[in-house]
Every structure is written in structure tokens, then in C-alpha cells.
Scaffold this motif. Structure first.
Motif, PDB file in Angstrom:
ATOM      1  N   THR A  58      38.179  45.313  41.113  1.00 27.00           N
ATOM      2  CA  THR A  58      38.524  46.220  42.205  1.00 27.00           C
ATOM      3  C   THR A  58      39.126  47.483  41.594  1.00 27.00           C
ATOM      4  OG1 THR A  58      40.692  45.167  42.441  1.00 27.00           O
ATOM      5  CG2 THR A  58      38.901  44.350  43.842  1.00 27.00           C
ATOM      6  N   ALA A  59      39.124  48.565  42.347  1.00 25.14           N
ATOM      7  CA  ALA A  59      39.569  49.856  41.816  1.00 25.14           C
ATOM      8  C   ALA A  59      41.020  49.807  41.357  1.00 25.14           C
ATOM      9  CB  ALA A  59      39.387  50.932  42.883  1.00 25.14           C
ATOM     10  N   ASP A  60      41.882  49.089  42.081  1.00 20.59           N
ATOM     11  CA  ASP A  60      43.294  49.046  41.695  1.00 20.59           C
ATOM     12  C   ASP A  60      43.500  48.259  40.411  1.00 20.59           C
ATOM     13  OD1 ASP A  60      42.547  46.746  42.999  1.00 20.59           O
ATOM     14  OD2 ASP A  60      44.238  46.672  44.377  1.00 20.59           O
ATOM     15  N   VAL A  61      42.739  47.186  40.218  1.00 21.04           N
ATOM     16  CA  VAL A  61      42.851  46.417  38.967  1.00 21.04           C
ATOM     17  C   VAL A  61      42.305  47.227  37.800  1.00 21.04           C
ATOM     18  CG1 VAL A  61      42.113  44.331  37.758  1.00 21.04           C
ATOM     19  CG2 VAL A  61      42.826  44.193  40.151  1.00 21.04           C
ATOM     20  N   GLN A  62      41.208  47.929  38.013  1.00 20.13           N
ATOM     21  CA  GLN A  62      40.659  48.783  36.946  1.00 20.13           C
ATOM     22  C   GLN A  62      41.670  49.845  36.536  1.00 20.13           C
ATOM     23  OE1 GLN A  62      37.280  48.680  35.356  1.00 20.13           O
ATOM     24  NE2 GLN A  62      38.714  49.727  33.995  1.00 20.13           N
TER      25      GLN A  62
END
Length: 471
Positions: A273-277
Motif C-alpha cells: 500500500t502507498a503508506d507502507v511503501q
């Protein structure tokens, strides 16, 4: 002073030793907090308040008499309800074992008692440790303290929730495909899976004997080192433990990581997900600022991890539960029934092939660790999931089951038996913690904890779940 029950072992221990904090006060305050918060979080299955207070009084007398045992003396903790305990039920999170009381303590429980730690009770878990959500069909789901209605991760979800909400200073979990690290990441605490054979599993109900690990969930990396110091070592009651030197795992914590080689696996999978990336990218930047060297590594056999892990786990679980499945099948949750029964259809040739592939995976990781000191990955590809959620969606439009997503980065290190640790690095826009995982070669826990501790200091993660009550 910081709220007493929220303090980690590393802050509590010197104050307890000096007589500035009473174990009786600490345990009493912790039990009050459990009474207030546990109904909403559902972390505990069994609370043993009376015996905890008796143990606290005994610890206080010993310490006042100069018989201080070490950093765990007087520290309250909880056990995943899969560890055998004398005089307390060990339910394994299942209706099938409601009345089971062991006639002995597990080695972990015994060693922690010898170290002076005080058992508060047994915590909720995914039934028989076979799942990642802790959506327990009999005892009810555990709620993530950061976001009610969301999973705490599993199978040691009660442990993660208890430590995150300060219902327990530390907790002991088990890990077959990530079951320490998944809830630790989801709940914003530290979760350590030591090397296979480093900590005894005697008295721990088996899920998969060749993949199961025992380890702690704590508030800080140093706390994990303290607990490992008390638990590490050969146990004649566990044939899987090994004769390997037990070190002081706190010894290198203050050493910097300048020049450390950090491996990033190029083929581990890029679905995040964008936040984990964003959190992972920030982690790499932090490591570079700490003087580490980032080195791309490749593990060719990584694509076989899922099938190998699934085959081994299901076959060994079905073997262990074989007799119960014949006599008590209806007492198992429906989801667990299906998984357990599926293991009975795995052929011996399939199991042996999976173990052969596992050896290839181990060899590939061993070669990777010849190039680097540690491998870093996100712990989970997404910050979490709602209770009952089935799929995780990614920016590229693809989806993955919650089970497959939760174990994607963690299960390789169960197959290899290498030690791995997760610690909180960020909080997602939805208010859920994001964890980063570090892993080293087998029996390199000192190096693993050193690097994790230095990253923890640089990250300076100090956020707490937004609980309404402070006790």
C-alpha cells in the motif's frame, strides 16, 4: 513520572531495583487497567490477579532483602494461551480445551518465574495459533487498541494488544508464519522471533513442529534483549533446542551501525500500500543516514515460499491434531476445521517435496547473508485490516487475501529458522502502526538486536494508541 504501567522494562527495572517503584504497586495498577480496558479490547482469556499480587509481594520482599534477580524481577507479563501453566487453564483459544489444566509449567513459564517475572494471566489468540486475524470464534475477536473493529494481527493477537495497551509490560507469543511479528507490527510494538532452537518450546502446543518458534512481544528492543537473556539456551525437554553459546543480548545495543551491510530483496514482491511503501522508503533513508550500506540481494527460490510453507504447516498440524479431529471436530471453529482437515489430504510425497524446497530456500538465504549483515523488509504489506475483511487491495488494482498478505514478508524466516524482529516505524493515515522487519543469519541475535536498537533510536517512534482511559 510517565504513567507507571506504560513504562518499558528498561525504565522500570532500575527503579524497582532501587526500591523507587514497588512491584506491588505496579502489578496492582496493571490489574486495575486490565479491569478497565480488557472488556473493550478482549486481550485476556484468563486473569490471575490473586496469584499475581502474591508474587508481587514476594518479589518486593526479595528485592528489599537484597536478593534482586535481574531486570525481569517484579515485571508483570502475560502468556499467549498456548503455553502450559501449572494450575491455570491452557485453552489454546479453543472450546475443545476449555478444561485443560497442565500438570507442569512450560519451560518459558518456568524460566520467567525463575527470573522473577510476574504472570498476570493468559491472553487471547487465534484458535490453535492457526490464523493471522485473532478473530476467535469462541472467545471473541481481539480489537486493535489503535482502531477498534480492526484486527490486532495473529495468531498472538492478545499478546500484541496487551502490550500496546499497557495491560502487560511484555507478553510471550509463538510464531509459525509470522504470529509474533504480525501482531507486533499491527499493534505498534516490538516482536522478536529468535533462531529456531534458541528458545525452548516445551509445553507449547504444537501447530507445526518444524516451523514453530517462541518469542517475546515488548515495548522496546532492549526489553526484547532482556527477555531473550532469560529464555535462551538448551533445554533437555525440547529436542529442537541446540547447544549454542548463550550471549548477553544487551551487550551490543549501543554500538552504531556504521558500515553495516543492509540487504534489500529485489524479488520479495513489490505489492505494498502507498503508506507502507512511503514508510519503507523512509526506513532506507534512515539507515543510510546511520552509516549503513544498502545492497540489493536476490533469493531465487523465494517464489516457492508460499506453497512450501502452506504444505508443511497443514501436514504437520493435521498430524498433531489427528486424534482430536476424530473425536472433537465439532468443538473446533469452522474455519479451523476446514484448515486442519485439508492437511489430511496432503500426500507424503508432497510434504517431502516441500521440505526439499525449503532446503533450497535456506541455502539461498544463507548465500544472501554472506553478502549482507541484515535484511530489511516491511513487516506487513498493508497497515492492517478490519475484522472480517477478506482481501487487501493495492495501488496497482491487484488484491491479495488477508492471510497471504500478512505472512508474505514473515514466513520466509520461519522456513529458514533465521531470527527476525519487527519494530514500529510510522503510523498510517488511518491511524494504524506500520512495522519494519529486520532479519539476520541464524544465531546472530546480538547483531540483529544491535541494528534494530539503533534504528529504533533513529526512528524515535513514541506514539501510543488513542485509548480514552489512563490508569
Amino acid at each position: 513520572m510517565t504513567n507507571l504501567v506504560e513504562m518499558p522494562i528498561e525504565a522500570l527495572a532500575p527503579l524497582i531495583e532501587a526500591g523507587e517503584i514497588s512491584p506491588v504497586e505496579l502489578v496492582s495498577r496493571m490489574l486495575e487497567r486490565i479491569e478497565a480496558l480488557n472488556p473493550a479490547i478482549n486481550a485476556f482469556i484468563t486473569i490471575d490477579g490473586k496469584n499475581a499480587m502474591l508474587a508481587a509481594e514476594a518479589a518486593e520482599k526479595e528485592i528489599m532483602a537484597g536478593a534482586y534477580r535481574g531486570p525481569l524481577h517484579g515485571i508483570p507479563y502475560s502468556l499467549k494461551d498456548i503455553y502450559a501453566t501449572l494450575h491455570l487453564p491452557t485453552t489454546n483459544g479453543s472450546k475443545a480445551d476449555l478444561d485443560y489444566v497442565a500438570a507442569y509449567d512450560s519451560t518459558v513459564a518456568r524460566r520467567l518465574k525463575e527470573a522473577g517475572a510476574i504472570l498476570l494471566g493468559k491472553v487471547n489468540m487465534h484458535e490453535y495459533a492457526y490464523g493471522v486475524t485473532n478473530d476467535n470464534r469462541y472467545f471473541g475477536p481481539v480489537h486493535n487498541p489503535w482502531k477498534p473493529g480492526w484486527i490486532p494481527g495473529g495468531s498472538s493477537g492478545g499478546s500484541g494488544a496487551a502490550v500496546a495497551s499497557s495491560l502487560s509490560t511484555f507478553s510471550m507469543g509463538t510464531d509459525t508464519g509470522g504470529s509474533i511479528r504480525i501482531p507486533a507490527a499491527a499493534c505498534g510494538v516490538v516482536g522478536l522471533k529468535p533462531t529456531y532452537g534458541r528458545v525452548s518450546k516445551f509445553g507449547v502446543t504444537t501447530l507445526s513442529w518444524s516451523l514453530d518458534h517462541a518469542g517475546p512481544l515488548t515495548k522496546t528492543v532492549k526489553d526484547s534483549a532482556y527477555v531473550l537473556n532469560a529464555l535462551a539456551g538448551y533445554d533437555r525437554l525440547d529436542q529442537d533446542t541446540v547447544f549454542y553459546p548463550v550471549e548477553d543480548y544487551t551487550e551490543w545495543l549501543e554500538k552504531d551501525m556504521h558500515g553495516m551491510r543492509i540487504g534489500v530483496i529485489g524479488n520479495l514482491g513489490d505489492r505494498l500500500t502507498a503508506d507502507v511503501q512511503a514508510a519503507f522508503d523512509e526506513t532506507i533513508e534512515r539507515l543510510l543516514k546511520l552509516g549503513a550500506i544498502i545492497i540489493p540481494v536476490n533469493v531465487p527460490s523465494l517464489k516457492y515460499v508460499k506453497n512450501s510453507h502452506l504444505t508443511i504447516t497443514r501436514a504437520e498440524a493435521a498430524s498433531f491434531h489427528q486424534n482430536k479431529l476424530k473425536t472433537q471436530l465439532a468443538s473446533y471453529g469452522e474455519d479451523i476445521q476446514d484448515i486442519m482437515l485439508s492437511g489430511e489430504f496432503i500426500l507424503a510425497t508432497e510434504y517431502l517435496q516441500a521440505q526439499k524446497v525449503r532446503r533450497l530456500i535456506q541455502q539461498d538465504f544463507n548465500r544472501a547473508f554472506e553478502q549482507v549483515d541484515v535484511i530489511v523488509t516491511p513487516t506487513l504489506p498493508a497497515a492492517g485490516a478490519a475484522i472480517g475483511q477478506q482481501m487487501i487491495a493495492y495501488p496497482d488494482g491487484s488484491q491479495e487475501s488477508v492471510l497471504d498478505a500478512m505472512i508474505r514478508f514473515t514466513s520466509p524466516f520461519n522456513l529458514t529458522g533465521a531470527p527476525a524482529i519487527t519494530l514500529p516505524a510510522a503510523v498510517s493515515p488511518e491511524g494504524l502502526p506500520i512495522g519494519m522487519q529486520f532479519a539476520t543469519a541464524p544465531f546472530e541475535e546480538k547483531k540483529l538486536l544491535q541494528i534494530a536498537c539503533q534504528y529504533e533510536l533513529a526512528c524515535a517512534f513514541n506514539q501510543q494508541p488513542p485509548l480514552e482511559l489512563t490508569v
